[in-house]
Design a protein around this motif. Structure first.
Motif, PDB file in Angstrom:
ATOM      1  N   ILE A 300      -6.923 -18.564   1.486  1.00 42.41           N
ATOM      2  CA  ILE A 300      -6.365 -17.348   1.907  1.00 42.41           C
ATOM      3  C   ILE A 300      -6.885 -16.150   1.301  1.00 42.41           C
ATOM      4  CG2 ILE A 300      -4.199 -18.250   2.301  1.00 42.41           C
ATOM      5  CD1 ILE A 300      -2.709 -17.286   0.089  1.00 42.41           C
ATOM      6  N   THR A 301      -6.681 -15.346   1.360  1.00 40.53           N
ATOM      7  CA  THR A 301      -7.781 -13.686   1.008  1.00 40.53           C
ATOM      8  C   THR A 301      -6.166 -12.980   0.911  1.00 40.53           C
ATOM      9  OG1 THR A 301      -9.475 -14.116   2.887  1.00 40.53           O
ATOM     10  CG2 THR A 301      -8.803 -11.752   1.523  1.00 40.53           C
ATOM     11  N   VAL A 302      -5.525 -12.219   0.200  1.00 39.22           N
ATOM     12  CA  VAL A 302      -5.255 -11.251  -0.842  1.00 39.22           C
ATOM     13  C   VAL A 302      -5.051 -10.408  -1.179  1.00 39.22           C
ATOM     14  CG1 VAL A 302      -2.945 -13.239  -0.416  1.00 39.22           C
ATOM     15  CG2 VAL A 302      -3.871 -12.913  -2.434  1.00 39.22           C
ATOM     16  N   PRO A 303      -5.154  -9.118  -1.592  1.00 37.69           N
ATOM     17  CA  PRO A 303      -5.105  -8.503  -3.177  1.00 37.69           C
ATOM     18  C   PRO A 303      -5.064  -8.964  -4.367  1.00 37.69           C
ATOM     19  CG  PRO A 303      -3.270  -7.349  -1.279  1.00 37.69           C
ATOM     20  CD  PRO A 303      -3.557  -8.632  -1.081  1.00 37.69           C
ATOM     21  N   ASP A 304      -6.419  -8.313  -5.626  1.00 36.53           N
ATOM     22  CA  ASP A 304      -6.786  -9.429  -6.100  1.00 36.53           C
ATOM     23  C   ASP A 304      -5.372  -8.658  -6.964  1.00 36.53           C
ATOM     24  OD1 ASP A 304      -8.614 -10.055  -5.738  1.00 36.53           O
ATOM     25  OD2 ASP A 304      -9.758  -8.393  -6.398  1.00 36.53           O
ATOM     26  N   ASP A 305      -4.758  -7.429  -6.819  1.00 31.71           N
ATOM     27  CA  ASP A 305      -4.293  -7.090  -7.797  1.00 31.71           C
ATOM     28  C   ASP A 305      -2.006  -8.217  -7.754  1.00 31.71           C
ATOM     29  OD1 ASP A 305      -4.792  -5.296  -8.894  1.00 31.71           O
ATOM     30  OD2 ASP A 305      -3.981  -3.208  -7.171  1.00 31.71           O
ATOM     31  N   ALA A 306      -2.409  -8.861  -6.270  1.00 29.56           N
ATOM     32  CA  ALA A 306      -0.987  -9.929  -5.669  1.00 29.56           C
ATOM     33  C   ALA A 306      -1.608 -11.161  -6.853  1.00 29.56           C
ATOM     34  CB  ALA A 306      -1.250  -9.707  -4.725  1.00 29.56           C
ATOM     35  N   SER A 308      -2.703 -11.492  -9.776  1.00 31.94           N
ATOM     36  CA  SER A 308      -2.919 -10.432 -11.001  1.00 31.94           C
ATOM     37  C   SER A 308      -1.353 -11.053 -11.981  1.00 31.94           C
ATOM     38  CB  SER A 308      -2.354  -9.457 -11.119  1.00 31.94           C
ATOM     39  OG  SER A 308      -1.248  -8.789 -10.538  1.00 31.94           O
ATOM     40  N   GLU A 309      -1.712 -11.119 -13.051  1.00 29.82           N
ATOM     41  CA  GLU A 309      -0.036 -11.810 -14.387  1.00 29.82           C
ATOM     42  C   GLU A 309       1.170 -10.888 -13.831  1.00 29.82           C
ATOM     43  OE1 GLU A 309      -0.684 -13.174 -18.414  1.00 29.82           O
ATOM     44  OE2 GLU A 309      -2.923 -12.224 -17.883  1.00 29.82           O
ATOM     45  N   SER A 310       0.887  -9.883 -13.300  1.00 24.81           N
ATOM     46  CA  SER A 310       2.935  -9.424 -12.665  1.00 24.81           C
ATOM     47  C   SER A 310       2.378  -8.860 -11.112  1.00 24.81           C
ATOM     48  CB  SER A 310       2.098  -7.623 -13.303  1.00 24.81           C
ATOM     49  OG  SER A 310       1.314  -7.209 -13.704  1.00 24.81           O
ATOM     50  N   GLY A 311       1.867  -9.638 -10.732  1.00 23.38           N
ATOM     51  CA  GLY A 311       1.100  -9.595  -9.292  1.00 23.38           C
ATOM     52  C   GLY A 311       2.575 -10.545  -8.396  1.00 23.38           C
ATOM     53  N   VAL A 312       2.819 -10.036  -7.438  1.00 27.92           N
ATOM     54  CA  VAL A 312       3.870 -10.986  -6.348  1.00 27.92           C
ATOM     55  C   VAL A 312       3.917 -12.333  -6.153  1.00 27.92           C
ATOM     56  CG1 VAL A 312       1.962 -10.154  -4.196  1.00 27.92           C
ATOM     57  CG2 VAL A 312       4.693 -10.814  -3.952  1.00 27.92           C
ATOM     58  N   LEU A 313       2.356 -13.152  -6.564  1.00 27.21           N
ATOM     59  CA  LEU A 313       2.765 -13.745  -6.131  1.00 27.21           C
ATOM     60  C   LEU A 313       2.447 -15.052  -7.472  1.00 27.21           C
ATOM     61  CD1 LEU A 313      -0.475 -14.649  -4.113  1.00 27.21           C
ATOM     62  CD2 LEU A 313       1.358 -14.311  -3.152  1.00 27.21           C
ATOM     63  N   THR A 314       2.547 -13.972  -8.223  1.00 26.15           N
ATOM     64  CA  THR A 314       2.134 -14.874  -9.776  1.00 26.15           C
ATOM     65  C   THR A 314       4.308 -15.009 -10.828  1.00 26.15           C
ATOM     66  OG1 THR A 314      -0.155 -14.647 -10.140  1.00 26.15           O
ATOM     67  CG2 THR A 314       1.198 -15.028 -12.240  1.00 26.15           C
ATOM     68  N   LEU A 315       4.354 -13.844  -9.667  1.00 26.34           N
ATOM     69  CA  LEU A 315       6.293 -13.752 -10.081  1.00 26.34           C
ATOM     70  C   LEU A 315       7.128 -14.908  -9.406  1.00 26.34           C
ATOM     71  CD1 LEU A 315       6.705 -10.191  -9.940  1.00 26.34           C
ATOM     72  CD2 LEU A 315       6.772 -11.419 -11.889  1.00 26.34           C
ATOM     73  N   LEU A 316       6.122 -14.940  -8.306  1.00 21.07           N
ATOM     74  CA  LEU A 316       6.448 -15.960  -7.013  1.00 21.07           C
ATOM     75  C   LEU A 316       6.293 -17.788  -7.654  1.00 21.07           C
ATOM     76  CD1 LEU A 316       8.117 -16.751  -3.687  1.00 21.07           C
ATOM     77  CD2 LEU A 316       5.666 -16.361  -3.192  1.00 21.07           C
ATOM     78  N   ARG A 317       5.538 -17.572  -8.161  1.00 20.66           N
ATOM     79  CA  ARG A 317       4.900 -19.228  -8.675  1.00 20.66           C
ATOM     80  C   ARG A 317       6.407 -18.676 -10.131  1.00 20.66           C
ATOM     81  NH1 ARG A 317       0.439 -18.946 -13.119  1.00 20.66           N
ATOM     82  NH2 ARG A 317       1.953 -17.981 -13.664  1.00 20.66           N
ATOM     83  N   ASP A 318       6.174 -17.952 -10.999  1.00 25.10           N
ATOM     84  CA  ASP A 318       6.934 -18.032 -12.189  1.00 25.10           C
ATOM     85  C   ASP A 318       8.600 -17.734 -11.727  1.00 25.10           C
ATOM     86  OD1 ASP A 318       4.298 -17.653 -12.922  1.00 25.10           O
ATOM     87  OD2 ASP A 318       4.940 -15.710 -13.910  1.00 25.10           O
ATOM     88  N   ALA A 319       9.635 -18.051 -10.654  1.00 26.12           N
ATOM     89  CA  ALA A 319      10.581 -18.090 -10.357  1.00 26.12           C
ATOM     90  C   ALA A 319      11.021 -19.034 -10.097  1.00 26.12           C
ATOM     91  CB  ALA A 319      11.010 -16.600  -9.669  1.00 26.12           C
TER      92      ALA A 319
END
Length: 447
Positions: A300-306, A308-319
């Motif tokens: 899937i294509t998402v912005p690189d910032d999403a 990153s370690e503080s990005g929304v996808l990483t935060l969702l993974r961590d939570a």
């Protein structure tokens, strides 16, 4: 209050330990007291940890926006990267936290049931926590900056003082408060970004890659040690207090509560809870990491910032990783319940049945014994991982990490874990503790 012992299926109702300071203090776990589920879970956890610690050793790999998992390699490497993100990344720390809290409460309850005065039992745990902080800082400085022993050593000092002696009702209230605190601070930004559809509102893809904090790409050991020392100080003395502010300690308190109820010692009495936890926890954990894994492999294509370690996808993974960690523990407990039921139905060599013993003649039983032996010596095996990893893989050592890919590094990690399994099994057969556990006991109990 009912005080649970560590013996599988055993409990001592209505124990009121004497308060006299002249009562002899017991020195740790006695033979036959260990329950299978916690030890087996710890042994499996160490396999997950050693796999999780592979990415930063790939010093020649090209890291993506996440700053952790590489983005290069063939199809086998991408399969490994996808699996790491979905199943392991930030899913093992919650598993460790739960088992750490569980073991801490077990130790306290054993001491109290044996007649150790409450203050002395707390002192034993305090000495243990302080030793773990020292061990963690030495470990991070000498070998591996991502040490978690010091992190949980410091956290256990605070949580032990605040919650170890609280009643069940107060503990449940604080679990609820911490969970709400965590969801508010960790999940709210993620939900907002997902609902708005602006995935790039969080994160910074240009930030320094997290893998750099481990110093594995430093050719000079002293320079790498300086990097690791700084990282170790941050993880122990900054990240641990921040986890209190963020409410992530709720899973630690869940370990306290579960130990009081004997959930892992007596899984048969908690089957509905364990089944729901395993199914829902693993499903939530894997689905929460799925967007990050799909984005990483380019599905899937998402912005690189999403990403990153503080990005929304990483935060969702961590939570959602906390749910996966709890699900893994529950799955192991369910397996142990099934296995003991099977063992109870197998005939003894001389007739009759065995209710709790594991048939020693089967390959599966030997494997379970060996993995649980790792769990009994989890601290020694955890440190042995770094001793086998760092000098071989880091650039300041043999530099093998610069020549491996995600897939071959995973194979190397499994090999390292198997070496510790063999060593722990040999110690188990000889009736000996792990060397670090033996030293820690001498400090804890002063014997």
């Amino acid at each position: 209050m009912t005080v649970k012992s560590a013996d599988a299926g055993a409990a001592t109702p209505g124990v009121t330990p004497p308060s006299s300071p002249n009562v002899p203090r017991r020195a740790g776990v006695l033979p036959g007291e260990r329950a299978l589920a916690p030890d087996l879970a710890r042994g499996i956890m160490l396999l997950f940890i050693v796999l999780s610690n592979t990415a930063f050793h790939l010093t020649a790999a090209r890291h993506g926006p996440s700053g952790w998992q590489p983005v290069d390699g063939g199809w086998a490497d991408h399969v490994v990267q996808f699996g790491m993100i979905t199943v392991l990344d930030m899913r093992i720390y919650p598993l460790f936290a739960f088992l750490f809290g569980y073991g801490m409460m077990q130790l306290f309850l054993r001491q109290r049931a044996a007649g150790t005065p409450e203050r002395e039992a707390v002192r034993v745990l305090r000495r243990r926590s302080l030793c773990l902080v020292v061990i963690g800082l030495l470990h991070s400085t000498l070998l591996m900056a991502g040490d978690i022993v010091g992190f949980y050593g410091l956290l256990s000092l605070a949580l032990g003082w605040l919650f170890l002696r609280r009643g069940d009702r107060a503990l449940k209230w604080w679990i609820g408060i911490a969970t709400a605190q965590f969801l508010l601070l960790a999940a709210e930004p993620v939900v907002s970004a997902l609902l708005s559809g602006e995935l790039g509102t969080l994160g910074d893809a240009g930030a320094e890659p997290g893998a750099d904090a481990y110093g594995a790409d430093e050719g000079n050991w002293f320079a790498a040690a300086g990097t690791r020392f700084t990282s170790g100080l941050y993880v122990t003395f900054a990240a641990a207090p921040l986890s209190l502010v963020g409410g992530a300690y709720f899973i630690f308190l869940l370990g306290f509560w579960a130990a009081r109820k004997g959930v892992l010692e007596e899984p048969g009495r908690h089957l509905p809870l364990l089944r729901w936890t395993a199914v829902i926890g693993i499903a939530v954990g894997w689905l929460g990491a799925l967007p990050a894994a799909l984005a990483h492999v380019g599905a899937i294509t998402v912005p690189d910032d999403a990403q990153s370690e503080s990005g929304v996808l990483t935060l969702l993974r961590d939570a959602t990783g906390n749910a996966a960690g709890l699900g893994y523990v529950a799955a192991v407990a369910l397996f142990v319940h099934w296995w003991k039921g099977r063992a109870a139905r197998e005939p003894r060599r001389g007739g009759g049945t065995r209710a709790t013993a594991i048939p020693a003649t089967t390959i599966t039983a030997t494997a379970i014994t060996a993995v649980s032996a790792v769990g009994k010596r989890s601290l020694s095996c955890y440190l042995a991982h770094s001793l086998l990893f760092a000098p071989v893989l880091a650039d300041w050592g043999l530099g093998l990490g610069g020549h491996l890919t995600s897939a071959t590094m995973a194979l190397f990690a499994v090999g390292v874990w198997l070496v510790t399994v063999a060593g722990a099994y040999a110690l188990e057969r000889a009736g000996r503790r792990g060397p670090v556990e033996a030293a820690l006991r001498r400090v804890m109990y002063r014997r």
